[in-house]
Design a protein around this motif. Structure first.
Motif, PDB file in Angstrom:
ATOM      1  N   PRO A 154       0.803  -1.230   0.000  1.00 24.51           N
ATOM      2  CA  PRO A 154       0.000   0.000   0.000  1.00 24.51           C
ATOM      3  C   PRO A 154       0.834   1.277   0.000  1.00 24.51           C
ATOM      4  CG  PRO A 154      -0.101  -1.098   2.134  1.00 24.51           C
ATOM      5  CD  PRO A 154       0.567  -2.050   1.204  1.00 24.51           C
ATOM      6  N   TRP A 155       2.017   1.216   0.603  1.00 28.56           N
ATOM      7  CA  TRP A 155       2.865   2.415   0.614  1.00 28.56           C
ATOM      8  C   TRP A 155       3.389   2.738  -0.781  1.00 28.56           C
ATOM      9  CZ3 TRP A 155       2.540   5.775   4.259  1.00 28.56           C
ATOM     10  CH2 TRP A 155       2.232   5.379   5.562  1.00 28.56           C
ATOM     11  N   HIS A 156       3.756   1.716  -1.523  1.00 32.41           N
ATOM     12  CA  HIS A 156       4.193   1.944  -2.901  1.00 32.41           C
ATOM     13  C   HIS A 156       3.067   2.576  -3.717  1.00 32.41           C
ATOM     14  CE1 HIS A 156       7.482  -1.425  -2.697  1.00 32.41           C
ATOM     15  NE2 HIS A 156       7.771  -0.375  -1.959  1.00 32.41           N
ATOM     16  N   ALA A 157       1.863   2.046  -3.539  1.00 31.93           N
ATOM     17  CA  ALA A 157       0.718   2.577  -4.282  1.00 31.93           C
ATOM     18  C   ALA A 157       0.441   4.025  -3.900  1.00 31.93           C
ATOM     19  CB  ALA A 157      -0.516   1.719  -4.008  1.00 31.93           C
ATOM     20  N   ALA A 158       0.523   4.320  -2.600  1.00 30.79           N
ATOM     21  CA  ALA A 158       0.245   5.676  -2.130  1.00 30.79           C
ATOM     22  C   ALA A 158       1.250   6.674  -2.694  1.00 30.79           C
ATOM     23  CB  ALA A 158       0.261   5.709  -0.598  1.00 30.79           C
ATOM     24  N   TRP A 159       2.531   6.335  -2.589  1.00 27.57           N
ATOM     25  CA  TRP A 159       3.552   7.256  -3.097  1.00 27.57           C
ATOM     26  C   TRP A 159       3.473   7.415  -4.606  1.00 27.57           C
ATOM     27  CZ3 TRP A 159       5.848  10.697  -0.333  1.00 27.57           C
ATOM     28  CH2 TRP A 159       6.110  10.482   1.014  1.00 27.57           C
ATOM     29  N   ALA A 160       3.241   6.320  -5.309  1.00 26.89           N
ATOM     30  CA  ALA A 160       3.144   6.393  -6.773  1.00 26.89           C
ATOM     31  C   ALA A 160       1.993   7.292  -7.189  1.00 26.89           C
ATOM     32  CB  ALA A 160       2.966   4.996  -7.355  1.00 26.89           C
ATOM     33  N   SER A 161       0.849   7.164  -6.529  1.00 26.77           N
ATOM     34  CA  SER A 161      -0.312   7.981  -6.872  1.00 26.77           C
ATOM     35  C   SER A 161      -0.064   9.448  -6.554  1.00 26.77           C
ATOM     36  CB  SER A 161      -1.545   7.492  -6.107  1.00 26.77           C
ATOM     37  OG  SER A 161      -1.872   6.185  -6.491  1.00 26.77           O
ATOM     38  N   MET A 162       0.560   9.698  -5.406  1.00 27.63           N
ATOM     39  CA  MET A 162       0.850  11.083  -5.023  1.00 27.63           C
ATOM     40  C   MET A 162       1.795  11.751  -6.019  1.00 27.63           C
ATOM     41  SD  MET A 162       2.643  12.541  -1.542  1.00 27.63           S
ATOM     42  CE  MET A 162       1.251  12.167  -0.487  1.00 27.63           C
ATOM     43  N   VAL A 163       2.854  11.042  -6.376  1.00 25.76           N
ATOM     44  CA  VAL A 163       3.832  11.608  -7.312  1.00 25.76           C
ATOM     45  C   VAL A 163       3.204  11.821  -8.683  1.00 25.76           C
ATOM     46  CG1 VAL A 163       5.983  11.132  -8.551  1.00 25.76           C
ATOM     47  CG2 VAL A 163       5.831  10.696  -6.089  1.00 25.76           C
ATOM     48  N   ALA A 164       2.444  10.846  -9.159  1.00 24.77           N
ATOM     49  CA  ALA A 164       1.825  10.957 -10.482  1.00 24.77           C
ATOM     50  C   ALA A 164       0.856  12.124 -10.531  1.00 24.77           C
ATOM     51  CB  ALA A 164       1.095   9.655 -10.828  1.00 24.77           C
ATOM     52  N   PHE A 165       0.020  12.256  -9.500  1.00 26.66           N
ATOM     53  CA  PHE A 165      -0.932  13.367  -9.472  1.00 26.66           C
ATOM     54  C   PHE A 165      -0.195  14.702  -9.431  1.00 26.66           C
ATOM     55  CE2 PHE A 165      -3.706  16.493  -7.626  1.00 26.66           C
ATOM     56  CZ  PHE A 165      -4.964  16.192  -8.120  1.00 26.66           C
ATOM     57  N   THR A 166       0.847  14.787  -8.610  1.00 19.63           N
ATOM     58  CA  THR A 166       1.605  16.041  -8.474  1.00 19.63           C
ATOM     59  C   THR A 166       2.240  16.446  -9.795  1.00 19.63           C
ATOM     60  OG1 THR A 166       2.063  15.572  -6.150  1.00 19.63           O
ATOM     61  CG2 THR A 166       3.491  17.174  -7.245  1.00 19.63           C
ATOM     62  N   LEU A 167       2.855  15.488 -10.483  1.00 17.19           N
ATOM     63  CA  LEU A 167       3.492  15.802 -11.765  1.00 17.19           C
ATOM     64  C   LEU A 167       2.450  16.286 -12.780  1.00 17.19           C
ATOM     65  CD1 LEU A 167       6.013  12.833 -12.093  1.00 17.19           C
ATOM     66  CD2 LEU A 167       6.509  15.225 -11.512  1.00 17.19           C
ATOM     67  N   GLY A 168       1.289  15.646 -12.769  1.00 11.71           N
ATOM     68  CA  GLY A 168       0.242  16.091 -13.680  1.00 11.71           C
ATOM     69  C   GLY A 168      -0.269  17.478 -13.327  1.00 11.71           C
ATOM     70  N   ALA A 169      -0.403  17.763 -12.041  1.00 10.04           N
ATOM     71  CA  ALA A 169      -0.957  19.046 -11.599  1.00 10.04           C
ATOM     72  C   ALA A 169      -0.011  20.210 -11.861  1.00 10.04           C
ATOM     73  CB  ALA A 169      -1.285  18.976 -10.109  1.00 10.04           C
ATOM     74  N   VAL A 170       1.297  19.938 -11.878  1.00 13.65           N
ATOM     75  CA  VAL A 170       2.270  21.016 -12.082  1.00 13.65           C
ATOM     76  C   VAL A 170       2.098  21.665 -13.456  1.00 13.65           C
ATOM     77  CG1 VAL A 170       4.734  21.454 -12.462  1.00 13.65           C
ATOM     78  CG2 VAL A 170       3.967  20.193 -10.440  1.00 13.65           C
ATOM     79  N   LEU A 171       1.724  20.876 -14.456  1.00 11.31           N
ATOM     80  CA  LEU A 171       1.615  21.398 -15.826  1.00 11.31           C
ATOM     81  C   LEU A 171       0.626  22.557 -15.947  1.00 11.31           C
ATOM     82  CD1 LEU A 171       2.217  21.193 -18.909  1.00 11.31           C
ATOM     83  CD2 LEU A 171       0.302  19.608 -19.025  1.00 11.31           C
ATOM     84  N   PRO A 172      -0.653  22.403 -15.589  1.00  9.92           N
ATOM     85  CA  PRO A 172      -1.580  23.532 -15.722  1.00  9.92           C
ATOM     86  C   PRO A 172      -1.236  24.689 -14.793  1.00  9.92           C
ATOM     87  CG  PRO A 172      -2.637  21.705 -14.581  1.00  9.92           C
ATOM     88  CD  PRO A 172      -1.349  21.184 -15.124  1.00  9.92           C
ATOM     89  N   LEU A 173      -0.628  24.385 -13.657  1.00  6.74           N
ATOM     90  CA  LEU A 173      -0.244  25.449 -12.734  1.00  6.74           C
ATOM     91  C   LEU A 173       0.823  26.345 -13.352  1.00  6.74           C
ATOM     92  CD1 LEU A 173      -0.747  26.584  -9.932  1.00  6.74           C
ATOM     93  CD2 LEU A 173       0.975  25.002  -9.041  1.00  6.74           C
ATOM     94  N   LEU A 174       1.834  25.750 -13.944  1.00  6.69           N
ATOM     95  CA  LEU A 174       2.872  26.538 -14.617  1.00  6.69           C
ATOM     96  C   LEU A 174       2.325  27.218 -15.869  1.00  6.69           C
ATOM     97  CD1 LEU A 174       5.960  24.140 -14.392  1.00  6.69           C
ATOM     98  CD2 LEU A 174       5.469  26.165 -12.997  1.00  6.69           C
ATOM     99  N   ALA A 175       1.453  26.513 -16.579  1.00  8.09           N
ATOM    100  CA  ALA A 175       0.918  27.059 -17.832  1.00  8.09           C
ATOM    101  C   ALA A 175       0.108  28.320 -17.601  1.00  8.09           C
ATOM    102  CB  ALA A 175       0.057  26.009 -18.529  1.00  8.09           C
ATOM    103  N   ILE A 176      -0.531  28.445 -16.449  1.00 10.02           N
ATOM    104  CA  ILE A 176      -1.358  29.630 -16.220  1.00 10.02           C
ATOM    105  C   ILE A 176      -0.592  30.739 -15.501  1.00 10.02           C
ATOM    106  CG2 ILE A 176      -2.343  29.156 -13.925  1.00 10.02           C
ATOM    107  CD1 ILE A 176      -5.108  29.848 -15.335  1.00 10.02           C
ATOM    108  N   LEU A 177       0.524  30.389 -14.853  1.00 12.60           N
ATOM    109  CA  LEU A 177       1.275  31.396 -14.109  1.00 12.60           C
ATOM    110  C   LEU A 177       2.388  32.052 -14.925  1.00 12.60           C
ATOM    111  CD1 LEU A 177       1.647  29.620 -10.640  1.00 12.60           C
ATOM    112  CD2 LEU A 177       0.184  31.581 -11.185  1.00 12.60           C
ATOM    113  N   LEU A 178       2.957  31.336 -15.862  1.00 15.92           N
ATOM    114  CA  LEU A 178       4.127  31.856 -16.576  1.00 15.92           C
ATOM    115  C   LEU A 178       3.803  32.819 -17.727  1.00 15.92           C
ATOM    116  CD1 LEU A 178       6.420  28.685 -16.670  1.00 15.92           C
ATOM    117  CD2 LEU A 178       6.466  30.610 -15.074  1.00 15.92           C
TER     118      LEU A 178
END
Length: 236
Positions: free
Chosen positions: A149-173
């Protein structure tokens, strides 16, 4: 003969890895769409970059934690179920070994192996590691490789974070006049890629998967942008 018995193991391992990779792609996809919706909605309501940044970071953090907790709970439940099944199989092997041996031989007979050879295979595998042989053949579980479960939790957190960074940078820069257009374009391109990758991993047609992904993302962005516009007008 023994080589044939272990033929399914690499396939199972590959399948498990593909499932994790597919889950990572879907997690990134969620991060892209949900964060894009939030930042576009806030941007439509107010020109403040600070407000957009705060909302985007809050969405990223909340979404990543939600994904991690959800995966941890889900996989923990799955692992508990696997352990319960293994414990039941262990008891059955102790209480009725002959019946279990016949059951294992029956599994191999069903795969097209002759009766004599199926019994020989079952006997050899049981002598080597009875629990592993029965668990893998009957339950599809490797006792030495239970889900983590820890592997799954970290993998999901990292994947979501990487995906979320894109629109955040796209609207701020970009400059203010280009914020929305750049964000929408970047998100749609990203959704095209994640749709293509998920379809490839699932060995399905790419075009329908890409179309669904991009259409869903576009609809989410349109709705949240419309809500932000209405809220901004109401506040003003």
């Amino acid at each position: 003969m023994t080589a044939d018995l272990t033929h399914d193991e690499p396939t199972g391992t590959t399948s498990a890895r593909l499932n994790w990779l597919r889950a990572g792609v879907l997690g990134a996809n969620d991060g892209i769409i949900s964060t894009a919706g939030v930042v576009l909605g806030v941007a439509a309501a107010t020109p403040s970059r600070t407000a957009v940044l705060v909302a985007g970071l809050a969405s990223l953090a909340a979404g990543a934690m939600s994904m991690a907790v959800g995966e941890y709970v889900s996989v923990s439940t799955q692992r508990d179920s696997e352990r319960a099944l293994l414990e039941r199989e262990r008891r059955e092997l102790e209480e009725k070994p002959e019946e279990e041996l016949e059951e294992l031989a029956g599994i191999y007979r069903a795969k097209g192996i002759s009766d004599d050879l199926a019994h020989e295979v079952a006997q050899q595998l049981t002598a080597h590691d009875a629990l592993a042989a029965h668990a893998e053949a009957e339950l599809g579980i490797d006792p030495d490789d239970l889900t983590n479960p820890w592997h799954a939790a970290w993998a999901s957190m990292v994947a979501f974070t990487l995906g979320a960074v894109l629109p955040l940078l796209a609207i701020l820069l970009p400059p203010a006049a280009w914020q929305v257009a750049v964000t929408v374009a970047a998100v749609l391109v990203a959704l095209l890629l994640t749709g293509a990758v998920s379809a490839h991993l699932g060995a399905s047609a790419k075009l329908p998967a890409i179309a669904r992904n991009m259409l869903g993302g576009a609809l989410a962005m349109a709705i949240t942008y419309g809500i932000g516009t209405l809220v901004g007008v109401a506040v003003v």
